[in-house]
Design an enzyme around this catalytic site. Structure first.
Site, PDB file in Angstrom:
ATOM      1  N   HIS A  54       0.905  -1.278  -0.066  1.00 53.88           N
ATOM      2  CA  HIS A  54       0.082   0.029   0.081  1.00 53.88           C
ATOM      3  C   HIS A  54       0.833   1.278  -0.032  1.00 53.88           C
ATOM      4  CE1 HIS A  54      -2.948   3.226   0.854  1.00 53.88           C
ATOM      5  NE2 HIS A  54      -2.362   3.346   2.139  1.00 53.88           N
ATOM      6  N   HIS A  77       1.282   5.239  -2.408  1.00 54.15           N
ATOM      7  CA  HIS A  77       1.842   6.449  -2.102  1.00 54.15           C
ATOM      8  C   HIS A  77       3.027   6.940  -2.651  1.00 54.15           C
ATOM      9  CE1 HIS A  77      -1.426   7.359   0.560  1.00 54.15           C
ATOM     10  NE2 HIS A  77      -1.175   6.342   1.386  1.00 54.15           N
ATOM     11  N   GLU A 108      -6.599   9.218  -0.408  1.00 56.28           N
ATOM     12  CA  GLU A 108      -6.609   8.017  -0.229  1.00 56.28           C
ATOM     13  C   GLU A 108      -7.810   7.008  -0.975  1.00 56.28           C
ATOM     14  OE1 GLU A 108      -4.650   5.700   1.283  1.00 56.28           O
ATOM     15  OE2 GLU A 108      -3.533   6.860   3.087  1.00 56.28           O
ATOM     16  N   SER A 131      -3.775   0.966  -4.728  1.00 58.44           N
ATOM     17  CA  SER A 131      -2.908  -0.377  -4.157  1.00 58.44           C
ATOM     18  C   SER A 131      -3.896  -1.490  -3.744  1.00 58.44           C
ATOM     19  CB  SER A 131      -2.418   0.031  -2.729  1.00 58.44           C
ATOM     20  OG  SER A 131      -3.115   0.904  -1.778  1.00 58.44           O
TER      21      SER A 131
HETATM   22 FE   FE2 Z   1      -2.425   5.288   3.055  1.00 58.36          FE
END
Ligand code: FE2
Length: 282
Positions: free
Chosen positions: A152, A157, A198, A217
């Protein structure tokens, strides 16, 4: 590599965690957490020697996600991912991801043992530091993780942070969090972060695409998000709507264009403080 002798029983996982009854996994989590726990800013990031099983989870998830990003990821994310060029066949070291992202946008990646207190996590973004976990999700469920693992953090990110546009947005977000002195103002801010960086989606060339790291992700959710209830951009709603992190998000907010999202989110982060929060929730 950092070697530590740890008692696997000392590493707690929640009762419904896929690795909770696997002592080998708990020992790995404890050993990997030790790297983040002992890390001090500015020092070189020690390598973690990942097991063939962990590399296999990365290979499987990252190849499936790369395919899905073609169809579902916004253009700016794909530009970032192409620049960062993560390895496809093994878990990358944070040391190498940090070096690459730093070269591209000046953002740094630092190891942490696990979840970081909200204020610390967001506050670091103001210094252009992203604090990342290093452990890999349990191999029994490669396409699911109940918590942010390295897949993730890095595929979601770090790939974004390879694009200067996102790097600047993250920094502005960090600054906004520091001006949110009351807990209520910080909650509103982190809700907006959740529904944008997010789980944000954006209209691009007539298609709904994802720019949120959580969607980008998530092997399952990235295919499902177009089935969510898509609401128009609304910061007041995003800031106050309750969400459940353990399931696919039933409600998402779409920006009408990528540029509009960057403008609106930059303006929100730049002007946000306790007073702005009060005004928005009156
Ligand atoms: Fe995150």
């Amino acid at each position: 590599m950092v070697r530590v002798d740890v008692d696997p029983a000392s590493f707690e996982l929640p009762a419904d965690h896929p690795g909770v009854s696997d002592p080998g996994y708990r020992a790995r989590r404890a050993a990997i957490a030790e790297v983040g726990r002992t890390y001090r800013r500015g020092a070189p990031i020690p390598d973690v020697v990942y097991t063939p099983e962990e590399d296999e989870v990365w290979r499987l998830v990252s190849s499936e996600l790369a395919r899905k990003h073609e169809a579902y990821a916004c253009h700016a994310y794909r530009v970032g991912a192409e620049a960062v060029t993560l390895p496809a066949d093994r878990v990358p070291q944070l040391r190498e991801v940090d070096a690459r992202v730093r070269e591209l946008t000046g953002f740094r990646i630092e190891p942490v043992p696990g979840l970081v207190p909200t204020r610390d996590f967001y506050g670091s973004l103001a210094e252009r530091v992203f604090r990342s976990t290093q452990y890999v999700r349990h191999h029994s469920v490669p396409f699911y993780t109940p918590e942010p693992d390295i897949i993730h953090e890095i595929i979601g990110h770090a790939n974004m942070l390879g694009n200067p546009m996102f790097a600047d947005l993250y920094e502005l977000a960090g600054q906004a969090s520091q001006r949110a002195e009351t807990d209520a103002a910080l909650d509103f801010f982190s809700n907006v972060f959740w529904f944008t960086l997010e789980f944000g989606v954006v209209w691009e060339d007539g298609e709904l695409r994802a720019y949120g790291a959580g969607l980008l992700s998530s092997y399952g959710e990235i295919e499902e998000f177009r089935r969510a209830e898509i609401r128009p951009w609304d910061l007041a709603q995003m800031g106050t709507l309750e969400y459940d992190i353990t399931r696919y998000q039933p409600v998402l907010y779409a920006a009408e264009s990528f540029d509009r999202m960057v403008d609106d989110l930059s303006a929100f982060f730049s002007g946000y403080d306790d007073e702005d929060h009060r005004r928005r929730t009156r």
